[in-house]
Design a protein around this motif. Structure first.
Motif, PDB file in Angstrom:
ATOM      1  N   GLY A  85     -35.540  25.373  -2.185  1.00  0.00           N
ATOM      2  CA  GLY A  85     -35.355  23.935  -2.100  1.00  0.00           C
ATOM      3  C   GLY A  85     -36.023  23.382  -0.855  1.00  0.00           C
ATOM      4  N   GLU A  86     -35.885  22.080  -0.642  1.00  0.00           N
ATOM      5  CA  GLU A  86     -36.502  21.461   0.528  1.00  0.00           C
ATOM      6  C   GLU A  86     -35.499  21.375   1.645  1.00  0.00           C
ATOM      7  N   LEU A  87     -36.009  21.129   2.828  1.00  0.00           N
ATOM      8  CA  LEU A  87     -35.151  21.055   3.992  1.00  0.00           C
ATOM      9  C   LEU A  87     -35.536  19.772   4.729  1.00  0.00           C
ATOM     10  N   ALA A  88     -34.700  18.747   4.563  1.00  0.00           N
ATOM     11  CA  ALA A  88     -35.056  17.421   5.066  1.00  0.00           C
ATOM     12  C   ALA A  88     -35.252  17.396   6.583  1.00  0.00           C
ATOM     13  N   GLN A  89     -34.452  18.148   7.312  1.00  0.00           N
ATOM     14  CA  GLN A  89     -34.520  18.100   8.779  1.00  0.00           C
ATOM     15  C   GLN A  89     -35.529  19.085   9.365  1.00  0.00           C
ATOM     16  N   ALA A  90     -36.378  19.655   8.524  1.00  0.00           N
ATOM     17  CA  ALA A  90     -37.310  20.688   8.990  1.00  0.00           C
ATOM     18  C   ALA A  90     -38.195  20.188  10.123  1.00  0.00           C
ATOM     19  N   ASN A  91     -38.400  21.018  11.134  1.00  0.00           N
ATOM     20  CA  ASN A  91     -39.343  20.650  12.202  1.00  0.00           C
ATOM     21  C   ASN A  91     -40.605  21.513  12.185  1.00  0.00           C
ATOM     22  N   HIS A  92     -40.680  22.426  11.220  1.00  0.00           N
ATOM     23  CA  HIS A  92     -41.901  23.195  10.984  1.00  0.00           C
ATOM     24  C   HIS A  92     -42.070  23.322   9.479  1.00  0.00           C
ATOM     25  N   ALA A  93     -43.323  23.282   9.024  1.00  0.00           N
ATOM     26  CA  ALA A  93     -43.582  23.444   7.599  1.00  0.00           C
ATOM     27  C   ALA A  93     -44.986  23.981   7.398  1.00  0.00           C
ATOM     28  N   ALA A  94     -45.195  24.615   6.281  1.00  0.00           N
ATOM     29  CA  ALA A  94     -46.541  25.089   5.943  1.00  0.00           C
ATOM     30  C   ALA A  94     -46.632  25.329   4.449  1.00  0.00           C
ATOM     31  N   GLU A  95     -47.881  25.325   3.984  1.00  0.00           N
ATOM     32  CA  GLU A  95     -48.148  25.570   2.577  1.00  0.00           C
ATOM     33  C   GLU A  95     -48.977  26.825   2.434  1.00  0.00           C
ATOM     34  N   GLY A  96     -48.692  27.591   1.413  1.00  0.00           N
ATOM     35  CA  GLY A  96     -49.497  28.785   1.160  1.00  0.00           C
ATOM     36  C   GLY A  96     -49.967  28.810  -0.277  1.00  0.00           C
ATOM     37  N   TYR A  97     -51.142  29.396  -0.497  1.00  0.00           N
ATOM     38  CA  TYR A  97     -51.716  29.447  -1.832  1.00  0.00           C
ATOM     39  C   TYR A  97     -52.454  30.776  -2.012  1.00  0.00           C
TER      40      TYR A  97
ATOM     41  N   VAL B 161     -36.529  25.308  13.571  1.00  0.00           N
ATOM     42  CA  VAL B 161     -36.609  26.258  14.678  1.00  0.00           C
ATOM     43  C   VAL B 161     -36.073  25.573  15.927  1.00  0.00           C
ATOM     44  N   ALA B 162     -35.128  26.209  16.593  1.00  0.00           N
ATOM     45  CA  ALA B 162     -34.592  25.667  17.843  1.00  0.00           C
ATOM     46  C   ALA B 162     -34.348  26.819  18.808  1.00  0.00           C
ATOM     47  N   ASN B 163     -34.736  26.614  20.050  1.00  0.00           N
ATOM     48  CA  ASN B 163     -34.583  27.634  21.093  1.00  0.00           C
ATOM     49  C   ASN B 163     -35.174  28.979  20.684  1.00  0.00           C
ATOM     50  N   GLY B 164     -36.312  28.922  19.986  1.00  0.00           N
ATOM     51  CA  GLY B 164     -36.991  30.163  19.608  1.00  0.00           C
ATOM     52  C   GLY B 164     -36.323  30.921  18.480  1.00  0.00           C
ATOM     53  N   VAL B 165     -35.327  30.290  17.829  1.00  0.00           N
ATOM     54  CA  VAL B 165     -34.631  30.962  16.737  1.00  0.00           C
ATOM     55  C   VAL B 165     -34.815  30.174  15.435  1.00  0.00           C
ATOM     56  N   ILE B 166     -35.062  30.899  14.355  1.00  0.00           N
ATOM     57  CA  ILE B 166     -35.180  30.265  13.043  1.00  0.00           C
ATOM     58  C   ILE B 166     -33.762  29.981  12.544  1.00  0.00           C
ATOM     59  N   GLN B 167     -33.327  28.749  12.718  1.00  0.00           N
ATOM     60  CA  GLN B 167     -31.952  28.382  12.377  1.00  0.00           C
ATOM     61  C   GLN B 167     -31.758  28.320  10.869  1.00  0.00           C
ATOM     62  N   ASP B 168     -32.767  27.777  10.200  1.00  0.00           N
ATOM     63  CA  ASP B 168     -32.655  27.638   8.753  1.00  0.00           C
ATOM     64  C   ASP B 168     -34.062  27.569   8.168  1.00  0.00           C
ATOM     65  N   LEU B 169     -34.211  27.972   6.926  1.00  0.00           N
ATOM     66  CA  LEU B 169     -35.498  27.819   6.256  1.00  0.00           C
ATOM     67  C   LEU B 169     -35.292  27.836   4.745  1.00  0.00           C
TER      68      LEU B 169
END
Ligand code: ZN
Length: 150
Positions: free
Chosen positions: A23-35, A49-57
């Motif tokens: 699903g999508e993550l509305a508050q995301a501060n990093h994103a990328a697309e792959g093909y 990503v906060a404080n160098g930790v992947i909080q959610d994805l």
């Protein structure tokens, strides 16, 4: 070994059918697309990503069972990990799936990533299995470019 193979196949099919963190993550501060043009796999990855930790994805996209299962397992494994730990896991994973298929490999310590050991025998499938990880690296680097496996 055949029994193990069957178990791995089941894990892949299960993650393909019920992908985790889809699903999508509305508050995301990093994103990328792959093909992956060789197979047609597409993935869109969203991270907090906060404080160098992947909080959610989370991820969206479409592709073959291996690419989808890999994205599902990747997101479950790196959630809560530091970006450095995620990078380390990626290089370990890449080493595994690109290693010589005629050689036995020690799968302890690979956790659920072990289910992809079989793709070593199928070079085209290596791209399917690694797409989500390449996309993760791009999202962490915020390169902005679409990742292709070419
Ligand atoms: Zn694929």
């Amino acid at each position: 070994m055949d029994e193990l193979r069957e178990l791995y196949q089941q894990v892949i099919l299960d993650h393909n059918k019920s992908p985790r963190n889809f699903g999508e993550l509305a508050q995301a501060n990093h994103a990328a697309e792959g093909y992956n043009p060789l197979c047609g796999d597409r993935i869109h990855l969203f991270l907090i990503v906060a404080n160098g930790v992947i909080q959610d994805l989370r991820f969206t996209g479409q592709g073959c069972a291996i690419s989808k299962a890999s994205a599902s397992i990747m997101t479950s494994l790196v959630k809560g990990k530091s970006t450095a730990e995620a990078q380390e896991l990626f290089s370990k994973f890449l080493q595994l799936i690109t290693s010589d298929p005629t050689r036995a490999v020690d799968l302890s310590g690979f956790d659920r990533l072990a289910v992809f050991a079989g793709v070593r025998e199928f070079p085209l499938r290596v791209k399917c299995a690694s797409l989500a990880w390449h996309t993760l690296m791009s999202a962490l680097a915020d390169s902005g470019a679409v990742v292709t496996t070419e």
